[in-house]
Design an enzyme around this catalytic site. Structure first.
Site, mmCIF file in Angstrom:
data_model
loop_
_atom_site.group_PDB
_atom_site.id
_atom_site.type_symbol
_atom_site.label_atom_id
_atom_site.label_comp_id
_atom_site.label_asym_id
_atom_site.label_seq_id
_atom_site.Cartn_x
_atom_site.Cartn_y
_atom_site.Cartn_z
ATOM 1 N N GLU A 272 0.832 -1.205 0.000
ATOM 2 C CA GLU A 272 0.000 0.000 0.000
ATOM 3 C C GLU A 272 0.865 1.254 0.000
ATOM 4 O O GLU A 272 0.559 2.242 -0.670
ATOM 5 C CB GLU A 272 -0.940 -0.004 1.205
ATOM 6 C CG GLU A 272 -1.943 -1.158 1.221
ATOM 7 C CD GLU A 272 -2.838 -1.178 0.000
ATOM 8 O OE1 GLU A 272 -3.168 -0.085 -0.515
ATOM 9 O OE2 GLU A 272 -3.214 -2.275 -0.461
ATOM 10 N N ASP A 351 3.900 -4.144 -5.761
ATOM 11 C CA ASP A 351 4.407 -5.446 -5.318
ATOM 12 C C ASP A 351 5.934 -5.439 -5.276
ATOM 13 O O ASP A 351 6.554 -5.918 -4.316
ATOM 14 C CB ASP A 351 3.938 -6.551 -6.270
ATOM 15 C CG ASP A 351 2.496 -6.958 -6.032
ATOM 16 O OD1 ASP A 351 1.901 -6.515 -5.029
ATOM 17 O OD2 ASP A 351 1.952 -7.716 -6.865
#
Length: 412
Positions: A272, A351
């Site tokens: 995030e 990611d």
């Protein structure tokens, strides 16, 4: 001629969606083997249950979609013209007519959609062990949503109605108001709207919070706290998200995710955080503004040129504008793959950032595996379906991407 073009796009969008959903179900259920990469966590029972969940949702989607299409056509040809005539007969105020028009239309749509919401929540989600929502919570959510819509929607809709009435070239003012309202909602949502539906409790002091704050500080991400949301009041599904703007920006973790090992929670948080660090929030905001401006400008062109009055008997500016929006919305459906391609790229970048921050991709890989299992995710989404609809890469694709990154890092 225009009537047929209008209907082709309205109906064609639904046909394409049904076809893609059918492809997705057929593709997913044709695979009999669990991918090697998931055999350490997904059992045959999990695999069958996930495919059954997909099948139930897809069949239910066909039924609700067919119903929605019929209702849309009924509204277009009968209900919208009737409601327009009705509100025009009870008041001469253009703004009040518009408010009543959208209120009545919205209420009818809400009532018609309720049986489908109830079935989805209390039958399908209940069957697969996800739903934890009570009937009381379900009803209160609807009441709260209506109240919020009235409080926030009335002033903004009144302003938009005023603009389209007094300014023949209203599109740019309309766009400015919509963009301002969107930014305003992003800003207030975490502190004023979301707490009306869920409780948000600061993550308790301890090693997990200290590590989260340390990662945030090292990467220039200023947050006052990390919040735990009582998602378990409604569902057993698991998630985390970044929300807000400026001083209201915060990271939220579902309480259903707290059972994860600490390193996996940190990996999810780092993902995030990656959206912030890579500028995805800013880029998405700019793209949204461009999208809104283009969308509203094209709608304005249709509003000015399309013969809706001739074909549907509508006369009021707000009704003609609604039909114009519906037409452009059907056109924009066909650029969905482009929008989602950008979103998927952002997810891959986030990611990668998570793997770099933790110096290993495996905590995020393990978290993704756990999410696949617990959320009954479709392990084999149809390539065309996921290209069209997935705003995130398929979980298995994300895992393979992370493994590739790890292999490349070790080979250097």
């Amino acid at each position: 001629m225009f009537l047929w073009i209008f209907l082709i796009f309205i109906i064609g969008k639904e046909i394409v969606h049904a076809y893609l959903s059918w492809r997705n179900l057929k593709y997913a259920t044709s695979h009999k083997e669990i991918p090697d990469i998931l055999k350490d966590i997904i059992t045959e029972e999990n695999f069958k249950k996930a495919k059954s969940y997909l099948k139930d949702n897809t069949i239910f989607g066909f039924i609700s979609q067919a119903f929605d299409l019929v209702i849309t056509l009924v509204f277009l040809f009968f209900l919208y013209p009737y409601i327009e005539n009705f509100v025009s007969s009870i008041t001469s105020s253009f703004i009040l007519q518009g408010l009543l028009f959208f209120a009545i239309s919205g209420l009818i749509n809400l009532i018609l959609s309720l049986p489908f919401q109830i079935y989805d929540t209390f039958v399908i989600e209940q069957k697969y062990g996800f739903n934890t929502m009570t009937v009381k919570t379900f009803i209160l959510d609807i009441i709260k949503s209506i109240i919020i819509s009235v409080i926030l929607g009335t002033p903004i809709l009144s302003l938009l109605l005023y603009i389209i009435k007094v300014d023949p070239n209203f599109w740019w003012k309309f766009a400015l108001v919509v963009i301002f309202f969107e930014v305003f909602m992003i800003y207030i949502y975490p502190v004023l709207i979301a707490p009306l539906f869920n409780k948000f409790i600061p993550l308790e002091e301890g090693e997990l919070k200290n590590k989260i704050m340390e990662i945030a500080d090292k990467n220039g991400f200023k947050i006052s706290n990390v919040y735990i949301m009582d998602a378990s009041r409604r569902t057993k599904k698991q998630n985390a998200y970044l929300t807000g703007l400026g001083k209201t920006r915060r990271v939220v973790l579902y309480d259903t995710i707290l059972s994860y090992p600490q390193e996996e929670i940190l990996a999810i948080f780092a993902h995030e955080l990656g959206h912030h660090k890579k500028g995805h929030i800013t880029k998405s905001s700019i793209l949204s503004i461009v999208f809104y401006v283009l969308y509203i400008y094209l709608t304005f062109l249709v509003y000015k040129k399309a013969p809706f009055t001739q074909y549907f008997g509508i006369k009021k500016e707000f009704t003609i504008l609604l039909y114009s929006f519906m037409f452009i919305s059907s056109l924009f459906y066909f650029i969905t793959p482009l929008v989602n391609a950008i979103s998927r790229r952002f997810e891959y970048e986030a990611d990668k950032f998570s793997a770099e921050i933790l110096n290993t991709p495996y905590p995020l890989i393990n978290a993704l595996k756990r999410l696949i299992k617990e959320n009954l995710s479709n392990i084999y989404p149809d390539p065309l379906f996921r290209t069209w609809y997935y705003s995130h890469p398929a979980p298995v694709e994300r895992i393979y991407s992370l493994l590739t990154l790890d292999k490349e890092a070790k080979s250097k």
